[in-house]
Design an enzyme around this catalytic site. Structure first.
Site, PDB file in Angstrom:
ATOM      1  N   GLU A  28       3.034  12.491  45.296  1.00  0.00           N
ATOM      2  CA  GLU A  28       3.904  11.803  44.018  1.00  0.00           C
ATOM      3  C   GLU A  28       5.166  12.477  43.715  1.00  0.00           C
ATOM      4  O   GLU A  28       5.311  13.562  44.341  1.00  0.00           O
ATOM      5  CB  GLU A  28       3.013  11.879  42.670  1.00  0.00           C
ATOM      6  CG  GLU A  28       2.654  13.145  42.106  1.00  0.00           C
ATOM      7  CD  GLU A  28       2.243  13.138  40.854  1.00  0.00           C
ATOM      8  OE1 GLU A  28       3.214  12.762  39.873  1.00  0.00           O
ATOM      9  OE2 GLU A  28       1.461  13.717  40.350  1.00  0.00           O
ATOM     10  N   LYS A  89      10.396   8.817  34.444  1.00  0.00           N
ATOM     11  CA  LYS A  89       9.041   8.880  34.517  1.00  0.00           C
ATOM     12  C   LYS A  89       8.345   7.507  34.854  1.00  0.00           C
ATOM     13  O   LYS A  89       8.308   6.896  33.632  1.00  0.00           O
ATOM     14  CB  LYS A  89       8.423   9.749  33.580  1.00  0.00           C
ATOM     15  CG  LYS A  89       6.784   9.941  33.765  1.00  0.00           C
ATOM     16  CD  LYS A  89       6.309  10.641  32.671  1.00  0.00           C
ATOM     17  CE  LYS A  89       4.594  10.386  32.653  1.00  0.00           C
ATOM     18  NZ  LYS A  89       3.825  10.864  31.375  1.00  0.00           N
ATOM     19  N   SER A 143      -4.608   7.643  30.018  1.00  0.00           N
ATOM     20  CA  SER A 143      -3.520   7.563  31.048  1.00  0.00           C
ATOM     21  C   SER A 143      -3.708   6.255  31.792  1.00  0.00           C
ATOM     22  O   SER A 143      -4.923   5.796  32.209  1.00  0.00           O
ATOM     23  CB  SER A 143      -3.333   8.587  32.002  1.00  0.00           C
ATOM     24  OG  SER A 143      -2.656   8.305  33.185  1.00  0.00           O
ATOM     25  N   ALA A 144      -2.596   5.559  32.225  1.00  0.00           N
ATOM     26  CA  ALA A 144      -2.766   4.158  33.052  1.00  0.00           C
ATOM     27  C   ALA A 144      -3.283   4.995  34.492  1.00  0.00           C
ATOM     28  O   ALA A 144      -3.870   4.075  35.584  1.00  0.00           O
ATOM     29  CB  ALA A 144      -1.408   3.683  33.566  1.00  0.00           C
ATOM     30  N   ASP A 145      -3.181   6.071  34.674  1.00  0.00           N
ATOM     31  CA  ASP A 145      -3.731   6.647  36.141  1.00  0.00           C
ATOM     32  C   ASP A 145      -5.238   6.252  36.224  1.00  0.00           C
ATOM     33  O   ASP A 145      -5.720   5.851  37.334  1.00  0.00           O
ATOM     34  CB  ASP A 145      -3.649   8.029  36.437  1.00  0.00           C
ATOM     35  CG  ASP A 145      -2.292   8.643  36.321  1.00  0.00           C
ATOM     36  OD1 ASP A 145      -1.300   7.910  36.219  1.00  0.00           O
ATOM     37  OD2 ASP A 145      -2.253   9.879  36.187  1.00  0.00           O
ATOM     38  N   LYS A 162      -6.914  18.452  33.791  1.00  0.00           N
ATOM     39  CA  LYS A 162      -6.332  19.661  32.941  1.00  0.00           C
ATOM     40  C   LYS A 162      -7.099  19.531  31.599  1.00  0.00           C
ATOM     41  O   LYS A 162      -7.088  18.489  31.038  1.00  0.00           O
ATOM     42  CB  LYS A 162      -4.998  19.386  32.649  1.00  0.00           C
ATOM     43  CG  LYS A 162      -4.050  20.464  32.673  1.00  0.00           C
ATOM     44  CD  LYS A 162      -2.547  20.095  32.651  1.00  0.00           C
ATOM     45  CE  LYS A 162      -1.974  20.691  33.752  1.00  0.00           C
ATOM     46  NZ  LYS A 162      -0.843  19.686  34.635  1.00  0.00           N
TER      47      LYS A 162
END
Ligand code: PSU
Ligand code: MN
Length: 306
Positions: A28, A89, A143-145, A162
């Site tokens: 990434e 980003k 998060s969209a992750d 994290k």
């Protein structure tokens, strides 16, 4: 009419590797543009690519440049992303805007996974994924992750989650979405800077070839979505969880005071923590990304049967 492939700009080396069925590791670019300071970011990005090669795979760093989804970057492109203000980003929701405006964009885990998948790359190495933020029951900051991991067939190698996030809720979310979570070589799920999070890992595997077999099995069965492979930070570089917790609480309170939310929150927390730890967290961050690159390359080799 343009279609998906018209938006892709795949580096010739990656094109050949795809055609020849060689192992490839996607990387990434948000970590370069927004996760680390210049020039350590560029230096790390290049070292990570070298480590992928040393472990038998071909690196494909992904970013958005000139209206294209670029898979595989050259040195000048890496330099530009790491040393230019106003690089976007880019998570999934930002992709159409940044592409149509032809702005430079660094891709998050979610966006990188999607682009890797479009290109036919199945293995992706990062530092840490986004997840369910602390206090998400009020802010809904997830998060969209995680949403991307629920649906896209790209495995993610990270150093766990994290502790700026709510690790327990993040694991719950991944369970709900059917995403297998494997920790490499230990029973505890790691917390990025720290080897242990206090949560036991849903799965433990000790051999990259076994992990590659699990990936093949999952996708051959038509079970869509990611697999999270958590690789603990090397012992010598870890920052113990209780020590990190102090800095994390301070960073979260700084963010609240400054009214930082949305897409700015994660980069703000990363930078504030790096400042507060006097670079100790940054050194751990660099070490763990390199460690992940080696494991990711080994998994990629197992995945294509090399
Ligand atoms: N977590 C980290 N390091 C990072 C990021 C997350 O430990 O660099 C970056 C990744 O690019 C990730 C993104 O996809 O932040 C998540 O941002 P958000 O929380 O806004 O979805
Ligand atoms: Mn968010």
């Amino acid at each position: 009419m343009m279609n998906t492939t018209d938006y892709l700009n795949i580096h010739p080396e990656i094109k050949d590797a795809l055609a020849d069925g060689k192992p490839i590791v996607a990387l990434e670019s948000t970590i370069i543009a927004h996760g680390m300071p210049y020039p350590l970011n560029i230096q790390t990005a290049m070292e990570v690519e070298t480590i992928v090669r040393e472990n038998g795979a071909i690196p494909a760093t992904i970013a958005i440049l000139n209206g294209k989804l670029c898979v595989g970057l050259n040195k000048a492109q890496l330099e530009m992303l790491g040393n230019t203000a106003n690089v976007w980003k880019v998570s999934l929701r930002d992709m159409p805007y940044v592409i149509s405006k032809k702005f430079p964009g660094a891709t998050t885990v979610a966006a990188t996974m999607r682009i890797a998948s479009m290109a036919g790359i199945r293995i992706f190495v990062t530092g840490g994924i986004g997840g369910v933020h602390r206090g998400a029951e009020k802010t809904m900051d997830i998060s969209a992750d995680l949403f991307e991991m629920a649906q896209t067939d790209v495995a993610v190698i990270s150093a766990g989650v994290k502790s700026i996030l709510d690790i327990g809720l993040t694991l719950e979310y991944l369970e709900t979405e059917g995403v297998p979570v494997i920790t490499f070589g230990q029973d505890d799920f790691p917390a990025f800077y720290s080897r242990s999070s206090g949560f036991s890992s849903p799965l433990r595997m000790d051999d990259p070839v076994d992990i590659a077999a699990l990936l093949r099995t999952k996708w051959q069965m038509g079970l869509h979505g990611s697999v999270l492979i958590a690789n603990p930070v090397p012992v010598s570089m870890e920052v113990p969880l209780p020590k990190m917790e102090v800095f994390i609480r301070e960073a979260l309170s700084d963010a609240a005071k400054a009214g930082i939310d949305g897409k700015r929150l994660t980069p703000f927390l990363l930078k504030t923590i790096a400042d507060k730890t006097g670079g100790e967290s940054l050194a751990a961050n660099i070490a763990l990304v390199k460690n992940n690159a080696a494991l990711g390359a080994q998994i990629a080799c197992g995945f294509v049967g090399h």
